[in-house]
Design a protein around this motif. Sequence first.
Motif, PDB file in Angstrom:
ATOM      1  N   ASN A  20      47.929  57.315 -48.695  1.00  0.00           N
ATOM      2  CA  ASN A  20      47.327  56.380 -49.653  1.00  0.00           C
ATOM      3  C   ASN A  20      45.852  56.146 -49.367  1.00  0.00           C
ATOM      4  O   ASN A  20      45.210  55.353 -50.037  1.00  0.00           O
ATOM      5  CB  ASN A  20      48.091  55.048 -49.621  1.00  0.00           C
ATOM      6  CG  ASN A  20      47.959  54.265 -50.911  1.00  0.00           C
ATOM      7  OD1 ASN A  20      47.878  54.842 -51.992  1.00  0.00           O
ATOM      8  ND2 ASN A  20      47.923  52.945 -50.818  1.00  0.00           N
ATOM      9  N   THR A  47      43.189  57.005 -52.289  1.00  0.00           N
ATOM     10  CA  THR A  47      43.026  56.017 -53.370  1.00  0.00           C
ATOM     11  C   THR A  47      42.125  54.876 -52.928  1.00  0.00           C
ATOM     12  O   THR A  47      41.374  54.311 -53.734  1.00  0.00           O
ATOM     13  CB  THR A  47      44.393  55.454 -53.813  1.00  0.00           C
ATOM     14  OG1 THR A  47      45.020  54.795 -52.699  1.00  0.00           O
ATOM     15  CG2 THR A  47      45.305  56.557 -54.305  1.00  0.00           C
ATOM     16  N   GLY A 101      38.877  54.413 -54.939  1.00  0.00           N
ATOM     17  CA  GLY A 101      38.957  53.188 -55.730  1.00  0.00           C
ATOM     18  C   GLY A 101      38.217  52.005 -55.162  1.00  0.00           C
ATOM     19  O   GLY A 101      37.615  51.219 -55.914  1.00  0.00           O
ATOM     20  N   SER A 118      35.587  62.187 -55.286  1.00  0.00           N
ATOM     21  CA  SER A 118      36.942  62.679 -55.062  1.00  0.00           C
ATOM     22  C   SER A 118      36.995  63.781 -54.008  1.00  0.00           C
ATOM     23  O   SER A 118      37.857  63.762 -53.122  1.00  0.00           O
ATOM     24  CB  SER A 118      37.517  63.200 -56.381  1.00  0.00           C
ATOM     25  OG  SER A 118      38.832  63.646 -56.220  1.00  0.00           O
ATOM     26  N   ARG A 166      35.297  54.065 -63.577  1.00  0.00           N
ATOM     27  CA  ARG A 166      35.631  55.235 -62.749  1.00  0.00           C
ATOM     28  C   ARG A 166      34.413  56.118 -62.533  1.00  0.00           C
ATOM     29  O   ARG A 166      34.422  57.022 -61.716  1.00  0.00           O
ATOM     30  CB  ARG A 166      36.744  56.068 -63.398  1.00  0.00           C
ATOM     31  CG  ARG A 166      38.058  55.366 -63.454  1.00  0.00           C
ATOM     32  CD  ARG A 166      39.155  56.351 -63.791  1.00  0.00           C
ATOM     33  NE  ARG A 166      39.296  57.369 -62.762  1.00  0.00           N
ATOM     34  CZ  ARG A 166      40.015  57.207 -61.640  1.00  0.00           C
ATOM     35  NH1 ARG A 166      40.638  56.069 -61.416  1.00  0.00           N
ATOM     36  NH2 ARG A 166      40.096  58.170 -60.762  1.00  0.00           N
ATOM     37  N   ASP A 168      48.922  48.294 -51.750  1.00  0.00           N
ATOM     38  CA  ASP A 168      48.342  48.196 -53.094  1.00  0.00           C
ATOM     39  C   ASP A 168      48.524  46.832 -53.735  1.00  0.00           C
ATOM     40  O   ASP A 168      47.690  46.414 -54.549  1.00  0.00           O
ATOM     41  CB  ASP A 168      48.974  49.261 -54.008  1.00  0.00           C
ATOM     42  CG  ASP A 168      48.430  50.656 -53.740  1.00  0.00           C
ATOM     43  OD1 ASP A 168      47.515  50.784 -52.896  1.00  0.00           O
ATOM     44  OD2 ASP A 168      48.930  51.623 -54.351  1.00  0.00           O
ATOM     45  N   GLU A 173      45.726  62.129 -56.456  1.00  0.00           N
ATOM     46  CA  GLU A 173      44.681  61.911 -57.462  1.00  0.00           C
ATOM     47  C   GLU A 173      45.204  62.229 -58.861  1.00  0.00           C
ATOM     48  O   GLU A 173      44.872  61.532 -59.826  1.00  0.00           O
ATOM     49  CB  GLU A 173      43.464  62.785 -57.153  1.00  0.00           C
ATOM     50  CG  GLU A 173      42.396  62.123 -56.301  1.00  0.00           C
ATOM     51  CD  GLU A 173      41.721  60.968 -57.023  1.00  0.00           C
ATOM     52  OE1 GLU A 173      40.824  61.196 -57.847  1.00  0.00           O
ATOM     53  OE2 GLU A 173      42.121  59.816 -56.776  1.00  0.00           O
ATOM     54  N   THR A 201      46.952  59.335 -60.430  1.00  0.00           N
ATOM     55  CA  THR A 201      46.119  58.233 -60.927  1.00  0.00           C
ATOM     56  C   THR A 201      45.672  58.468 -62.373  1.00  0.00           C
ATOM     57  O   THR A 201      45.258  57.535 -63.057  1.00  0.00           O
ATOM     58  CB  THR A 201      44.875  58.020 -60.034  1.00  0.00           C
ATOM     59  OG1 THR A 201      44.039  59.187 -60.092  1.00  0.00           O
ATOM     60  CG2 THR A 201      45.269  57.764 -58.592  1.00  0.00           C
ATOM     61  N   ARG A 240      52.137  56.111 -64.957  1.00  0.00           N
ATOM     62  CA  ARG A 240      52.988  55.824 -63.801  1.00  0.00           C
ATOM     63  C   ARG A 240      53.934  54.647 -64.038  1.00  0.00           C
ATOM     64  O   ARG A 240      54.521  54.110 -63.100  1.00  0.00           O
ATOM     65  CB  ARG A 240      52.106  55.531 -62.572  1.00  0.00           C
ATOM     66  CG  ARG A 240      51.346  56.749 -62.098  1.00  0.00           C
ATOM     67  CD  ARG A 240      50.419  56.435 -60.931  1.00  0.00           C
ATOM     68  NE  ARG A 240      49.169  55.821 -61.372  1.00  0.00           N
ATOM     69  CZ  ARG A 240      48.775  54.607 -61.071  1.00  0.00           C
ATOM     70  NH1 ARG A 240      49.556  53.828 -60.339  1.00  0.00           N
ATOM     71  NH2 ARG A 240      47.624  54.136 -61.502  1.00  0.00           N
ATOM     72  N   PRO A 251      52.841  52.807 -57.647  1.00  0.00           N
ATOM     73  CA  PRO A 251      51.585  53.190 -56.983  1.00  0.00           C
ATOM     74  C   PRO A 251      51.462  54.708 -56.881  1.00  0.00           C
ATOM     75  O   PRO A 251      52.454  55.407 -56.659  1.00  0.00           O
ATOM     76  CB  PRO A 251      51.712  52.558 -55.589  1.00  0.00           C
ATOM     77  CG  PRO A 251      52.720  51.464 -55.744  1.00  0.00           C
ATOM     78  CD  PRO A 251      53.668  51.933 -56.795  1.00  0.00           C
ATOM     79  N   ALA A 252      50.240  55.218 -57.063  1.00  0.00           N
ATOM     80  CA  ALA A 252      50.034  56.674 -57.028  1.00  0.00           C
ATOM     81  C   ALA A 252      50.494  57.265 -55.695  1.00  0.00           C
ATOM     82  O   ALA A 252      51.124  58.330 -55.653  1.00  0.00           O
ATOM     83  CB  ALA A 252      48.558  56.993 -57.264  1.00  0.00           C
TER      84      ALA A 252
END
Length: 604
Positions: A70, A73, A77, A83, A149, A229, A370, A373, A377, A385-386
Amino acid sequence: MMLHLDTHLSRGTEGFVHNHAQKDGSTDGALVDYRGNPVDKSRTGGWLGAGLILGTELSERLCVMGISMNLVTYLVGDLHLPSSESANIVTNFMGTLNLLALLGGFLADAKLGRYATIAIFGCISAVGVTLLTLATSIPSMKPPVCDSRSKGHCIEASGQQLVLLFAALYTISLGCGGIKSSVSGFGSDQFDSSNPKENKAMIYFFNRFYFCISLGSLFAVTVLVYIQDNVGRGWGYGISAGTMVLAVAVLLGGTKFYRFKKPEGSPLTTIWRVLFLAWIKRKLSHPSDPGFLNEYHNAKVPHTEMLRCFDKAAILDNYAVANENRNNPWIVSTVTQVEEVKMVLKLIPIWSTCILFWTVYSQMNTFSIEQATFMNRNVSKFGVPAGSFSFFLFISILLFTSINERVTIPIARKITGNNQGLTSLQRVGIGLTLSVAGMVAAAIVEKQRRENAIKHNYSISAFWLVPQFFIVGAGEAFAYVGQLEFFIREAPEGMKSMSTGLFLTTLSMGFFTSSLLVSLVHKVTNGSWLKSNLNNGRLDGFYWTLAVLGILNFLVFLVFSMRHQYKAQNLNSALEDSEEELKNWNDTSTDNTKKCPGAAEEQV
């Protein structure tokens, strides 16, 4: 004279058989209890000792997977990093962790022993996770919140804000790397491979060892990721730190139940000496018979014809004989030392072909997360959560580990007549094949995801990622267990932790190779394939590249694996050769006695 030679050869062969029967795979003579006394098998080792050790690995997995699965993210984020850079941070962290396992293995074999190594590095891990808890909880360690983003409207984390984060990550790398190098070897020390019952239990130990790894990983990517998260990163990482402290306490509490193997000195010194002596004696001729090599008949490891150039390190030259230096390891090596070095060198070809599996696996920690995201979801009103989509990776691992133990191995055992069922290299081969299939599935899904997002402004369900996680997870169930078993069983007895460290460097090199490939692809494509906004990139092209590389790698693996001779095969071959040699001498003696009966009586 003939009777003397016959007696000498008989004694030599008996000694050879005795040494190998006792030493190949068995370390009973070197195992002691916590007081240093010979082990009492009824009170130490077995599943009780191994079970307590497995608890430590369970906690290590909670820490590492709770972070790595995780982390990308958080970097993208919360810290607003690109990325590709975020992916490289994760893979470099995992690569360093597995590379440092080599250091832990060296210390365990040379100085500390496996038990002390696990305990010390477990404490270091707890400190590292505590630092990570602080790094993700202190507001000043993060840039201002950004809703967009696009990095053009977001402020990236500064170097000062990343210092504590990197310090925490690499402290964790040091601690968990030290644990990983020793925990499997220490667990296998709890079983006596010369005892048929315990040897069978050891085969299951490797499966259950990986089952615990997967169980810890499963908890990490579901419960811990959800807490990170939805409750807070500090809480999620704080639980990991507390778990590691508890694991060290359990390990120490079970001290009297373990079997301990005393450190035998630095294995690197032995390797260096053999290489050095083989080089300075390179111009000497090989003896007409390997029996003339130093300590041939007292060798703990059978002599092999492969890599004969290293046999020269064990040649007794005039200097060694004249000055009675046959026991000086810097003047002449023993056959045992030479063969142990050969064992290590014979692991390298297989080692090199295992790297790409972990390059594929690293995509499950980075770009696959990724992908999630950018996908839908939601399950009813609940947003998954991704990072929790790795759940399917570990469910697959748990499922196939159980199927292998209860179905695949028993069936294969009946078909092949081999007690292992599937050999370690057969498992690795299956894992490599599945990793290619996983990348093909990932490329197909990514193409569909991107086309729907661009052409129809529609986000497909993130559950389309399940096949790639499931296939790669199945591959890992085969590949990890196969590699671990291969590197531990095929290594010299005194180099188990170092060999485990060598195995873990395949993971390390796999993650570093991923970072390298990401950087190369980013440069070659001028950044058009791997973008922070995956809708503007071509991630599927990157996946297809990995699939093609995987096919080429598998073909090379097939060549190396077909040429590899297992340690047990070498022992059986050596014993057969010795028995044949003794039979030939006996036949010669009988013939000479028949031809010259008078001379024979004189000699007797």
